[in-house]
Design an enzyme around this catalytic site. Structure first.
Site, short mmCIF file in Angstrom:
data_model
loop_
_atom_site.label_atom_id
_atom_site.label_comp_id
_atom_site.label_asym_id
_atom_site.label_seq_id
_atom_site.Cartn_x
_atom_site.Cartn_y
_atom_site.Cartn_z
N LYS A 71 7.81 -13.82 -5.61
CA LYS A 71 7.44 -13.70 -7.02
C LYS A 71 8.72 -13.67 -7.85
CE LYS A 71 4.36 -13.13 -10.33
NZ LYS A 71 3.47 -14.24 -10.75
N ASP A 98 -5.03 -10.94 4.75
CA ASP A 98 -6.46 -10.68 4.64
C ASP A 98 -7.19 -11.87 4.04
OD1 ASP A 98 -5.92 -8.15 5.61
OD2 ASP A 98 -7.12 -7.11 4.11
N TYR A 142 5.78 -1.83 -0.16
CA TYR A 142 4.81 -1.23 0.76
C TYR A 142 5.33 0.03 1.44
CZ TYR A 142 0.59 -1.75 3.64
OH TYR A 142 -0.65 -1.60 4.21
N ASP A 198 1.02 -15.89 -6.37
CA ASP A 198 -0.30 -16.13 -6.95
C ASP A 198 -0.72 -17.59 -6.78
OD1 ASP A 198 1.99 -15.95 -8.63
OD2 ASP A 198 0.79 -16.38 -10.39
N ASP A 221 0.63 -8.42 3.40
CA ASP A 221 -0.58 -7.64 3.66
C ASP A 221 -1.78 -8.26 2.95
OD1 ASP A 221 -1.93 -5.30 4.72
OD2 ASP A 221 -1.98 -4.55 2.67
#
Length: 347
Positions: A182, A244, A130, A216, A240
């Site tokens: 991940k 959401d 990011y 995921d 991030d």
């Protein structure tokens, strides 16, 4: 204008922001005045207003103010699309070393798709993909033929944020910390994060449980069974995205507050953007920014005022049924603020 040297007041920088920012900030400040919040505001402009006044979305006067107060309430700031300016939020986090991004979500309107949600996401704020260490490689006559972005995670950064998550869990009566990564694919970049999480879990054994999820799988399980989670700690980009998603469990970004915490400063904000399409229409939901002030009040050891404000918000939503359009009601920004003010005045 600086309202300093007022007895028992805490200096704080107030940034109205862009789009709907000034509208929701005005509503929040009026509510805080009735609450008796202890802040003496130094109002500073940023985003598009900062470009207009100083040629920079993050003017020097704003930076200097936060450096003095070490505390800020920020409306949504717009970074112009395209070249010229880096993300305002990223720059603020880097400038003040705000390494922890705290994003709690809680059910406040019963009868939705998900009930009894009470989750906290803690996002590493300074590292990962990011931070946008990016460049292009020219091939032939195409200057943007190849785009390259580098991610950097450090052991020190991972230790700092994961320890923050465990300590947050202990101090807030939470039982479990889930480390999201991940590491099955990004074995170095996020593998170091998982490795540190497993090492640190040994320090908290018997006090806080630690488990881990691939990002995921975590996203899917947040939809299938969000109640299995308690505190989630993860890297910058994953945080991030997942925060959401989590806000969607409780009604959307209009319900999502955020806190950016460092060792010497803290900035509180709504997670949502500036929503220029509805700016000036008087229909914006100030709730996320208002909930951010609850976090801000707790940060300055005024949990008593935060509890009063949270109670007034809950009563306004559940008992009075006053809600803005994004959460199923018809109230304007001012109507919603007035309803909370009435609750505080009568409380």
């Amino acid at each position: 204008m600086v309202f300093a040297n007022i007895e028992n007041k805490i200096p704080a920088t107030l940034i109205p922001g862009d789009g709907i920012g000034p509208e929701i900030m005005d509503a929040v400040v009026r509510i805080l005045d009735v609450l008796g919040a202890p802040f003496a505001w130094d109002v500073q402009q940023g985003g598009l207003a900062g470009i207009k006044s100083a040629g920079d979305p993050l003017p020097g006067a704003l930076i200097d103010s936060i450096r003095r107060t070490q505390l800020a309430l920020k409306g949504p700031l717009t970074t112009p699309v395209g070249g010229g300016f880096r993300s305002v939020n990223v720059r603020l986090r880097e400038e003040f070393h705000l390494y922890a991004n705290l994003r709690p979500v809680r059910t406040m309107i019963p009868g939705q798709r998900y009930d009894d949600i009470d989750l906290v996401l803690i996002r590493e704020n300074l590292e990962g993909l990011y931070v946008a260490f990016e460049h292009y490689i020219e091939v032939g006559d195409d200057p943007h033929a190849v785009a390259i972005s580098s991610g950097v995670n450090t052991r020190a950064g991972a230790k700092r944020i994961i320890r923050y998550a465990f300590e947050y869990a202990l101090s807030h009566g939470r039982k479990k910390v889930t480390v999201v990564h991940k590491a099955n694919v990004l074995k170095a970049l996020t593998g170091i994060f998982l490795e540190v999480g497993r090492e640190m879990a040994k320090e908290y054994e018997g006090r806080v449980v630690m488990d881990d999820r691939i990002v995921d799988a975590c996203a899917m399980q947040l939809v299938m069974n969000p109640w299995q989670f308690d505190v989630i700690v993860t890297t910058n980009l994953f945080g991030d995205i997942l925060s959401d998603q989590m806000s969607g469990l409780v009604g959307g970004l209009g319900m999502a507050p955020g806190a950016n915490i460092g060792e010497k400063a803290a900035i509180f904000e709504a997670v949502h953007g500036s929503a220029p399409d509805i700016a000036g229409k008087g229909i914006a939901n100030p709730l996320a920014l208002l909930l951010a002030t609850c976090l801000m009040l707790k940060h300055v050891d005024r949990a008593d005022l935060a509890a009063r404000l949270q109670t007034a918000v809950d009563q306004t939503l559940k008992v009075d049924g006053v809600r803005t359009g994004d959460i199923g009601g018809k109230a304007s920004t001012n109507d919603f603020a007035a309803a909370i003010i009435k609750r505080l005045a009568n409380g």
